[in-house]
Enzyme design. Structure first.
Site, PDB file in Angstrom:
ATOM      1  N   ASN A   9      36.453  12.308  62.656  1.00 38.50           N
ATOM      2  CA  ASN A   9      35.730  12.267  61.392  1.00 38.50           C
ATOM      3  C   ASN A   9      35.084  10.890  61.285  1.00 38.50           C
ATOM      4  O   ASN A   9      35.766   9.895  61.054  1.00 38.50           O
ATOM      5  CB  ASN A   9      36.739  12.501  60.249  1.00 38.50           C
ATOM      6  N   TRP A  10      33.765  10.858  61.452  1.00 42.02           N
ATOM      7  CA  TRP A  10      33.068   9.560  61.468  1.00 42.02           C
ATOM      8  C   TRP A  10      32.805   9.024  60.065  1.00 42.02           C
ATOM      9  O   TRP A  10      32.294   7.927  59.900  1.00 42.02           O
ATOM     10  CB  TRP A  10      31.740   9.679  62.234  1.00 42.02           C
ATOM     11  N   LYS A  11      33.089   9.824  59.047  1.00 43.15           N
ATOM     12  CA  LYS A  11      32.882   9.420  57.650  1.00 43.15           C
ATOM     13  C   LYS A  11      31.452   8.886  57.471  1.00 43.15           C
ATOM     14  O   LYS A  11      30.532   9.411  58.074  1.00 43.15           O
ATOM     15  CB  LYS A  11      33.954   8.408  57.247  1.00 43.15           C
ATOM     16  N   HIS A  94      38.676  17.083  52.413  1.00 40.87           N
ATOM     17  CA  HIS A  94      39.237  15.798  52.849  1.00 40.87           C
ATOM     18  C   HIS A  94      39.705  15.019  51.620  1.00 40.87           C
ATOM     19  O   HIS A  94      39.097  15.118  50.548  1.00 40.87           O
ATOM     20  CB  HIS A  94      38.170  15.003  53.614  1.00 40.87           C
ATOM     21  N   GLU A  96      39.328  12.071  50.749  1.00 38.46           N
ATOM     22  CA  GLU A  96      38.297  11.226  50.130  1.00 38.46           C
ATOM     23  C   GLU A  96      37.379  12.055  49.236  1.00 38.46           C
ATOM     24  O   GLU A  96      36.888  11.570  48.218  1.00 38.46           O
ATOM     25  CB  GLU A  96      37.514  10.464  51.227  1.00 38.46           C
ATOM     26  N   GLU A 164      47.080  15.574  56.139  1.00 39.36           N
ATOM     27  CA  GLU A 164      46.797  14.141  56.128  1.00 39.36           C
ATOM     28  C   GLU A 164      47.418  13.500  54.895  1.00 39.36           C
ATOM     29  O   GLU A 164      46.851  13.584  53.796  1.00 39.36           O
ATOM     30  CB  GLU A 164      45.291  13.897  56.095  1.00 39.36           C
ATOM     31  N   GLY A 170      43.564   5.485  56.990  1.00 39.56           N
ATOM     32  CA  GLY A 170      42.863   4.205  57.012  1.00 39.56           C
ATOM     33  C   GLY A 170      43.747   3.016  56.681  1.00 39.56           C
ATOM     34  O   GLY A 170      43.235   1.929  56.403  1.00 39.56           O
ATOM     35  N   SER A 210      45.743   7.363  60.488  1.00 39.26           N
ATOM     36  CA  SER A 210      46.005   6.217  61.378  1.00 39.26           C
ATOM     37  C   SER A 210      46.457   6.625  62.776  1.00 39.26           C
ATOM     38  O   SER A 210      47.310   5.971  63.380  1.00 39.26           O
ATOM     39  CB  SER A 210      47.011   5.261  60.721  1.00 39.26           C
ATOM     40  N   GLY A 231      40.160   9.377  62.132  1.00 37.69           N
ATOM     41  CA  GLY A 231      39.075   8.662  61.462  1.00 37.69           C
ATOM     42  C   GLY A 231      38.653   7.455  62.286  1.00 37.69           C
ATOM     43  O   GLY A 231      37.895   7.569  63.248  1.00 37.69           O
ATOM     44  N   GLY A 232      39.189   6.291  61.938  1.00 36.41           N
ATOM     45  CA  GLY A 232      38.787   5.018  62.555  1.00 36.41           C
ATOM     46  C   GLY A 232      38.712   5.060  64.077  1.00 36.41           C
ATOM     47  O   GLY A 232      37.728   4.592  64.666  1.00 36.41           O
TER      48      GLY A 232
HETATM   49  P1  PGA Z   1      42.129   7.351  59.850  1.00 34.61           P
HETATM   50  O1  PGA Z   1      41.431   8.503  59.002  1.00 34.61           O
HETATM   51  O2  PGA Z   1      42.407   7.924  61.231  1.00 34.61           O
HETATM   52  O3  PGA Z   1      41.130   6.234  59.878  1.00 34.61           O
HETATM   53  O4  PGA Z   1      43.396   6.999  59.148  1.00 34.61           O
HETATM   54  C1  PGA Z   1      41.834   9.852  59.116  1.00 34.61           C
HETATM   55  C2  PGA Z   1      40.980  10.742  58.266  1.00 34.61           C
HETATM   56  O5  PGA Z   1      40.529  10.317  57.198  1.00 34.61           O
HETATM   57  O6  PGA Z   1      40.711  11.896  58.640  1.00 34.61           O
END
Ligand code: PGA
Length: 254
Positions: A9-11, A94, A96, A164, A170, A210, A231-232
Site C-alpha cells: 500500500n503506497w498510500k 483501511h 486511515e 491491521e 506506521g 510495521s 505500507g512503508g
Molecule cells: P505500515 O503500514 O507497514 O507502514 O505499518 C501498513 C498499512 O497501513 O497497510
C-alpha cells in the site's frame, strides 16, 4: 491450500518517477518468485503508469479505495467499473480511511459489494485502535467490522481480509506473531459463523502493521496468517522483495 498474498500500500507517497522505478525494480526481483500473489497499490493518479510499467509481469495492480457507485455525481470519487479497467484489486476500509476520513462499517460494506459486482478483488481491512485493545474490546471491534463488512455480500473463495491493528501501522511497533495469530483466529471464526466453515477456510487473512523483511517470517510461518499488507516497506524494492521472498520460503516449508 490458500495462496499467500503480499500487497503493498503506497498510500499518498511516491512521484511518477519513483512509481516507474519501483515497478521496474519489483518486476525484475519478483517475477521469478511464484506461490505468492504479489500486489502493489499506487495512488490513483499513477495507476495507468503502473499498469504499463507492470504489463506482462506477475506483479498485480490494486487501488487504495473505491466509491460504491458508478455514474454518479460524486466529486472526487472513483467508481468501481472505471477502476476495474485498470486494476484487479482494491483496498477497502483501511484504518486511515476509517479514522481520518470518517469511513463507517456501512460505507465499507457498500464498497465491498460494489467492488465485487464490478469484478474487483477487495482487500477489506479491519483492526482495533490502541484504546480499544487496552479496554478489552478487540474482539467486539473485529467481530463488528468483519460482520458488517461482509454481511449481504456474495463472498467468493479466496476473498482477502487484512487484519491491521491501528497501533501497529506506521509505528515500527508490529504486533507479535502470537497476537496476530490469536486475533486473526477471531476474524476467521466470525467469517465462519457468517458464511460457514468451508468458506472461511478459503478466505485469506493477512496481517498488516510495521511489516518488514526482518519480521515477516514471524507472521507468515503461522498457519492461519496468509500474507501481509505492507505500507512503508513496500516503497523500497529491496524491502518489499525481501518480504515476498521470506513469505514464499515460509509457505513452502513442510
Ligand atoms: P505500515 O503500514 O507497514 O507502514 O505499518 C501498513 C498499512 O497501513 O497497510
Amino acid at each position: 491450500m490458500r495462496e499467500a498474498v503480499i500487497a503493498g500500500n503506497w498510500k499518498a507517497y511516491t512521484t511518477s518517477d519513483v512509481c516507474r522505478a519501483l515497478c521496474g525494480g519489483l518486476r525484475e526481483r519478483l517475477d521469478s518468485i511464484d506461490r505468492v500473489e504479489k500486489v502493489v497499490c499506487p495512488p490513483f493518479v499513477y495507476l495507468m503508469l503502473a499498469r504499463d510499467a507492470l504489463a506482462g509481469s506477475s506483479v498485480r495492480l490494486g487501488a487504495q479505495d473505491v466509491h460504491w457507485e458508478d455514474d454518479v455525481a460524486a466529486t472526487g470519487e472513483i467508481g468501481p467499473k472505471m477502476l476495474r479497467e485498470l486494476v484487479e484489486y482494491v483496498i477497502i476500509g483501511h484504518s486511515e480511511r476509517r479514522h481520518q476520513f470518517g469511513e463507517t462499517d456501512e460505507m465499507v460494506s457498500r464498497k465491498v459489494k460494489a467492488a465485487l459486482a464490478a469484478g474487483l478483488r477487495p482487500i477489506m481491512c479491519v483492526g482495533e485502535k490502541l484504546e480499544e485493545r487496552e479496554a478489552g474490546k478487540t474482539e467486539d471491534v473485529l467481530v463488528r467490522q468483519t460482520r458488517r463488512g461482509l454481511e449481504g455480500a456474495e463472498i467468493p473463495d479466496g476473498f482477502i481480509i487484512a487484519y491491521e491493528p491501528v497501533w501497529a501501522i506506521g509505528t515500527g511497533r508490529a504486533a507479535t506473531g502470537e497476537i496476530a495469530e490469536e486475533t486473526i483466529a477471531v476474524v476467521r471464526r466470525e467469517v465462519a459463523s457468517l458464511l460457514g466453515a468451508d468458506k472461511a477456510e478459503t478466505v485469506r487473512i493477512l496481517y498488516g502493521g510495521s511489516v518488514k523483511p526482518e519480521n515477516i517470517a514471524e507472521f507468515v510461518s503461522r498457519e492461519g496468517i496468509d500474507g501481509a499488507l505492507v505500507g512503508g516497506a513496500s516503497l523500497k524494492v529491496d524491502a518489499f522483495a525481501g518480504i515476498v521472498r521470506e513469505t514464499a520460503q515460509a509457505k513452502t516449508r513442510p
